[in-house]
Scaffold this motif. Structure first.
Motif, PDB file in Angstrom:
ATOM      1  N   ILE A 199      11.723 -43.445 -42.989  1.00 20.73           N
ATOM      2  CA  ILE A 199      12.221 -42.084 -43.231  1.00 20.73           C
ATOM      3  C   ILE A 199      12.617 -41.449 -41.902  1.00 20.73           C
ATOM      4  CG2 ILE A 199      11.596 -39.775 -44.057  1.00 20.73           C
ATOM      5  CD1 ILE A 199       9.651 -41.124 -46.005  1.00 20.73           C
ATOM      6  N   THR A 200      13.791 -40.831 -41.865  1.00 22.94           N
ATOM      7  CA  THR A 200      14.255 -40.119 -40.670  1.00 22.94           C
ATOM      8  C   THR A 200      14.600 -38.684 -41.046  1.00 22.94           C
ATOM      9  OG1 THR A 200      15.172 -42.137 -39.698  1.00 22.94           O
ATOM     10  CG2 THR A 200      15.999 -40.046 -38.842  1.00 22.94           C
ATOM     11  N   VAL A 201      14.035 -37.752 -40.299  1.00 25.92           N
ATOM     12  CA  VAL A 201      14.363 -36.336 -40.467  1.00 25.92           C
ATOM     13  C   VAL A 201      15.285 -35.942 -39.315  1.00 25.92           C
ATOM     14  CG1 VAL A 201      13.447 -33.977 -40.433  1.00 25.92           C
ATOM     15  CG2 VAL A 201      12.239 -35.768 -41.696  1.00 25.92           C
ATOM     16  N   SER A 202      16.426 -35.355 -39.662  1.00 27.48           N
ATOM     17  CA  SER A 202      17.419 -34.978 -38.655  1.00 27.48           C
ATOM     18  C   SER A 202      17.431 -33.463 -38.477  1.00 27.48           C
ATOM     19  CB  SER A 202      18.803 -35.454 -39.109  1.00 27.48           C
ATOM     20  OG  SER A 202      19.795 -35.005 -38.211  1.00 27.48           O
ATOM     21  N   THR A 203      17.422 -33.022 -37.226  1.00 26.34           N
ATOM     22  CA  THR A 203      17.434 -31.588 -36.940  1.00 26.34           C
ATOM     23  C   THR A 203      18.565 -31.233 -35.987  1.00 26.34           C
ATOM     24  OG1 THR A 203      16.180 -29.726 -35.994  1.00 26.34           O
ATOM     25  CG2 THR A 203      15.733 -31.901 -35.075  1.00 26.34           C
ATOM     26  N   ALA A 204      19.082 -30.012 -36.139  1.00 25.74           N
ATOM     27  CA  ALA A 204      20.072 -29.501 -35.185  1.00 25.74           C
ATOM     28  C   ALA A 204      19.393 -29.102 -33.879  1.00 25.74           C
ATOM     29  CB  ALA A 204      20.819 -28.316 -35.784  1.00 25.74           C
ATOM     30  N   GLY A 205      18.054 -29.000 -33.897  1.00 22.38           N
ATOM     31  CA  GLY A 205      17.333 -28.752 -32.657  1.00 22.38           C
ATOM     32  C   GLY A 205      16.630 -27.410 -32.604  1.00 22.38           C
ATOM     33  N   ILE A 206      15.443 -27.329 -33.215  1.00 24.88           N
ATOM     34  CA  ILE A 206      14.634 -26.113 -33.165  1.00 24.88           C
ATOM     35  C   ILE A 206      13.355 -26.472 -32.415  1.00 24.88           C
ATOM     36  CG2 ILE A 206      13.439 -24.376 -34.551  1.00 24.88           C
ATOM     37  CD1 ILE A 206      15.735 -25.307 -36.694  1.00 24.88           C
ATOM     38  N   ALA A 207      13.326 -26.095 -31.143  1.00 26.46           N
ATOM     39  CA  ALA A 207      12.317 -26.619 -30.216  1.00 26.46           C
ATOM     40  C   ALA A 207      10.891 -26.392 -30.695  1.00 26.46           C
ATOM     41  CB  ALA A 207      12.525 -25.999 -28.836  1.00 26.46           C
ATOM     42  N   LYS A 208      10.571 -25.192 -31.153  1.00 25.53           N
ATOM     43  CA  LYS A 208       9.167 -24.924 -31.513  1.00 25.53           C
ATOM     44  C   LYS A 208       8.736 -25.739 -32.731  1.00 25.53           C
ATOM     45  CE  LYS A 208       9.688 -20.764 -34.380  1.00 25.53           C
ATOM     46  NZ  LYS A 208       9.300 -19.365 -34.567  1.00 25.53           N
ATOM     47  N   MET A 209       9.681 -26.024 -33.644  1.00 26.95           N
ATOM     48  CA  MET A 209       9.327 -26.817 -34.825  1.00 26.95           C
ATOM     49  C   MET A 209       9.227 -28.305 -34.479  1.00 26.95           C
ATOM     50  SD  MET A 209       8.918 -24.278 -36.620  1.00 26.95           S
ATOM     51  CE  MET A 209       8.310 -25.042 -38.113  1.00 26.95           C
ATOM     52  N   ILE A 210       9.993 -28.752 -33.485  1.00 32.86           N
ATOM     53  CA  ILE A 210       9.860 -30.138 -33.012  1.00 32.86           C
ATOM     54  C   ILE A 210       8.469 -30.326 -32.412  1.00 32.86           C
ATOM     55  CG2 ILE A 210      10.694 -31.799 -31.285  1.00 32.86           C
ATOM     56  CD1 ILE A 210      13.536 -30.583 -31.746  1.00 32.86           C
ATOM     57  N   LYS A 211       8.009 -29.322 -31.672  1.00 34.07           N
ATOM     58  CA  LYS A 211       6.645 -29.386 -31.114  1.00 34.07           C
ATOM     59  C   LYS A 211       5.605 -29.394 -32.229  1.00 34.07           C
ATOM     60  CE  LYS A 211       7.289 -27.478 -26.492  1.00 34.07           C
ATOM     61  NZ  LYS A 211       6.991 -26.364 -25.568  1.00 34.07           N
ATOM     62  N   LYS A 212       5.871 -28.623 -33.284  1.00 39.45           N
ATOM     63  CA  LYS A 212       4.929 -28.594 -34.419  1.00 39.45           C
ATOM     64  C   LYS A 212       4.841 -29.971 -35.085  1.00 39.45           C
ATOM     65  CE  LYS A 212       3.700 -25.982 -38.577  1.00 39.45           C
ATOM     66  NZ  LYS A 212       2.299 -26.404 -38.446  1.00 39.45           N
ATOM     67  N   LEU A 213       5.978 -30.666 -35.191  1.00 40.86           N
ATOM     68  CA  LEU A 213       5.955 -32.042 -35.714  1.00 40.86           C
ATOM     69  C   LEU A 213       5.027 -32.909 -34.866  1.00 40.86           C
ATOM     70  CD1 LEU A 213       9.745 -32.756 -36.440  1.00 40.86           C
ATOM     71  CD2 LEU A 213       7.941 -32.458 -38.144  1.00 40.86           C
ATOM     72  N   GLY A 214       5.085 -32.712 -33.539  1.00 35.17           N
ATOM     73  CA  GLY A 214       4.199 -33.447 -32.644  1.00 35.17           C
ATOM     74  C   GLY A 214       2.739 -33.093 -32.893  1.00 35.17           C
ATOM     75  N   ASP A 215       2.457 -31.800 -33.030  1.00 34.80           N
ATOM     76  CA  ASP A 215       1.077 -31.364 -33.301  1.00 34.80           C
ATOM     77  C   ASP A 215       0.565 -31.947 -34.617  1.00 34.80           C
ATOM     78  OD1 ASP A 215       0.778 -29.873 -30.978  1.00 34.80           O
ATOM     79  OD2 ASP A 215       1.586 -28.051 -31.886  1.00 34.80           O
ATOM     80  N   ASP A 216       1.458 -32.064 -35.592  1.00 35.59           N
ATOM     81  CA  ASP A 216       1.077 -32.624 -36.894  1.00 35.59           C
ATOM     82  C   ASP A 216       1.075 -34.155 -36.888  1.00 35.59           C
ATOM     83  OD1 ASP A 216       0.627 -30.154 -38.036  1.00 35.59           O
ATOM     84  OD2 ASP A 216       2.661 -29.944 -38.822  1.00 35.59           O
ATOM     85  N   GLU A 217       1.436 -34.735 -35.740  1.00 33.01           N
ATOM     86  CA  GLU A 217       1.405 -36.195 -35.542  1.00 33.01           C
ATOM     87  C   GLU A 217       2.063 -36.951 -36.693  1.00 33.01           C
ATOM     88  OE1 GLU A 217      -2.597 -37.345 -34.530  1.00 33.01           O
ATOM     89  OE2 GLU A 217      -2.575 -36.156 -32.692  1.00 33.01           O
ATOM     90  N   VAL A 218       3.287 -36.532 -36.997  1.00 32.82           N
ATOM     91  CA  VAL A 218       4.007 -37.139 -38.125  1.00 32.82           C
ATOM     92  C   VAL A 218       4.317 -38.598 -37.809  1.00 32.82           C
ATOM     93  CG1 VAL A 218       4.975 -34.933 -38.864  1.00 32.82           C
ATOM     94  CG2 VAL A 218       6.276 -36.378 -37.278  1.00 32.82           C
ATOM     95  N   LYS A 219       4.467 -39.375 -38.863  1.00 32.82           N
ATOM     96  CA  LYS A 219       4.695 -40.823 -38.709  1.00 32.82           C
ATOM     97  C   LYS A 219       6.169 -41.203 -38.896  1.00 32.82           C
ATOM     98  CE  LYS A 219       0.224 -42.027 -38.474  1.00 32.82           C
ATOM     99  NZ  LYS A 219      -0.343 -40.720 -38.205  1.00 32.82           N
ATOM    100  N   PHE A 220       6.966 -40.265 -39.414  1.00 28.45           N
ATOM    101  CA  PHE A 220       8.373 -40.592 -39.674  1.00 28.45           C
ATOM    102  C   PHE A 220       9.195 -40.458 -38.395  1.00 28.45           C
ATOM    103  CE2 PHE A 220       7.569 -36.183 -41.137  1.00 28.45           C
ATOM    104  CZ  PHE A 220       8.394 -35.478 -40.268  1.00 28.45           C
ATOM    105  N   ASN A 221      10.465 -40.871 -38.466  1.00 33.23           N
ATOM    106  CA  ASN A 221      11.361 -40.842 -37.310  1.00 33.23           C
ATOM    107  C   ASN A 221      12.059 -39.497 -37.206  1.00 33.23           C
ATOM    108  OD1 ASN A 221      11.025 -43.758 -36.773  1.00 33.23           O
ATOM    109  ND2 ASN A 221      12.073 -43.972 -38.735  1.00 33.23           N
TER     110      ASN A 221
END
Length: 352
Positions: A199-221
């Motif tokens: 699974i790949t999630v594509s973003t236009a680039g929202i920095a604080k939410m990208i950091k939240k993905l890191g905090d949530d230690e997601v397994k997808f791409n």
């Protein structure tokens, strides 16, 4: 007389907490294990009505029907491309619609799903960006797209889905909770049991939410729609860049990588005479050195709302060759479904 229960006042069973379903079952004198059976029908067997839940008694199914509602997404229309791509218009329970795409290749069967009705980011090259954002999709509506596209893959090509990309209509990270919940149902052994690595999630680039993905230690791409590696050019085509600069994105992406170990994919559409020179390639190479990453170069698919054109084949080849010589992992993604407006950047609900 008890209150009359209307369709509007019923609880959407796929939004109900398991505890609420257990409490309801206790109230009607059913055993607690029935709750597990219902969850299985909803998320593993993808039931589209209470009648399908055949290991529940007819009376229990009638009571569920009376108190809850199931709002399955429906295929309103679909088109078949000359390259076997299938684009579907999905009708939601409130009359809104989104589009999703089945992309078959020799090595994979990919579902491209939407996360919002419309989009608020107004990227200049994307048809969805010219639509108004009406609302977020809930987790079940995203899940249903995957189920329906998988059925199309098995019916038309006798091959199940191998990959899912959140690259359809909308910005997934502006619908964070529902996107992550949908992925939970898709990847859980109690759901569709698909590997998050597919699974790949594509973003236009929202920095604080990208950091939240890191905090949530997601397994997808994670994929970032980059399309220009300097702020001045990126500002022109992606207004989100004004508040999420390349420097801010670099920090957020490194944070994500350090938390998850997942390398980023940069998506880069090559526009003729805008971002397709060797100088642009050099800037992109410089940016890839700042973040563990690979690059997908994507052909542009023209839309009526914008004047951009796809770059010429030899310029695209030179661009890719420059990056490869510098040691960047590069894939050139050829357009699929262009003849039915199903290609990257072309999804939009056409007004009748």
């Amino acid at each position: 007389m008890g209150a009359v229960i209307t369709q509007q006042s019923k609880t959407d069973i796929r939004k109900a907490k398991p505890e609420a379903i257990k409490a309801f079952l206790a109230e009607i004198g059913e055993k607690p294990f029935r709750s597990k059976q219902i969850q299985e029908w909803l998320w593993k067997k993808s039931a589209r009505s209470f009648d399908e839940m055949t290991n529940l008694s007819k009376k229990t199914r009638e009571l569920l029907e009376e108190h809850f509602v199931l709002n399955p997404v429906k295929v309103q229309d679909h088109q078949l491309s000359s390259d076997r791509t299938i684009k579907s218009m999905f009708e939601l329970h409130d009359g809104h619609a989104v589009e999703g795409v089945l992309i078959p290749t020799s090595s994979r069967m990919t579902a491209c799903v939407s996360s919002q009705v419309g989009c608020s980011l107004s990227c200049k090259f994307c048809a969805t960006g010219y639509m108004e954002r009406k609302r977020n999709l809930d987790a079940a509506e995203i899940y249903d797209q995957v189920v329906l596209i998988n059925q199309q893959a098995e019916t038309n090509y006798q091959i199940p889905l191998s990959n899912i990309v959140y690259m359809g209509m909308g910005e997934p990270l502006l619908n964070y909770k529902n996107v992550l919940e949908s992925i939970d149902h898709i990847t859980s052994p109690e759901g569709l049991n698909m590997s998050p690595k597919r699974i790949t999630v594509s973003t236009a680039g929202i920095a604080k939410m990208i950091k939240k993905l890191g905090d949530d230690e997601v397994k997808f791409n994670l994929a970032l729609s980059l399309h220009a590696a300097n702020d001045e050019k990126r500002d022109k085509i992606m207004p989100i860049n004004e508040s999420n600069t390349l420097e801010a994105l670099k920090d957020a992406l490194n944070y994500f990588y350090n938390k998850t170990g997942n390398r980023i994919t940069f998506e880069y559409i090559v526009f003729y005479n805008f971002n397709d020179t060797l100088e642009d390639a050099r800037e992109l190479w410089e940016f890839t050195k700042k973040v563990p990453s690979k690059v997908n170069i994507i052909e542009y698919n023209p839309i009526s709302e914008a004047d951009f054109k796809n770059t010429e084949a030899d310029r695209l080849d030179q661009f890719a060759a420059f990056l490869e010589k510098k040691g960047v992992t590069v894939n050139v993604r050829r357009s699929r479904g262009k003849d039915i407006d199903a290609a990257c950047g072309q999804l939009a609900i056409k007004k009748k």
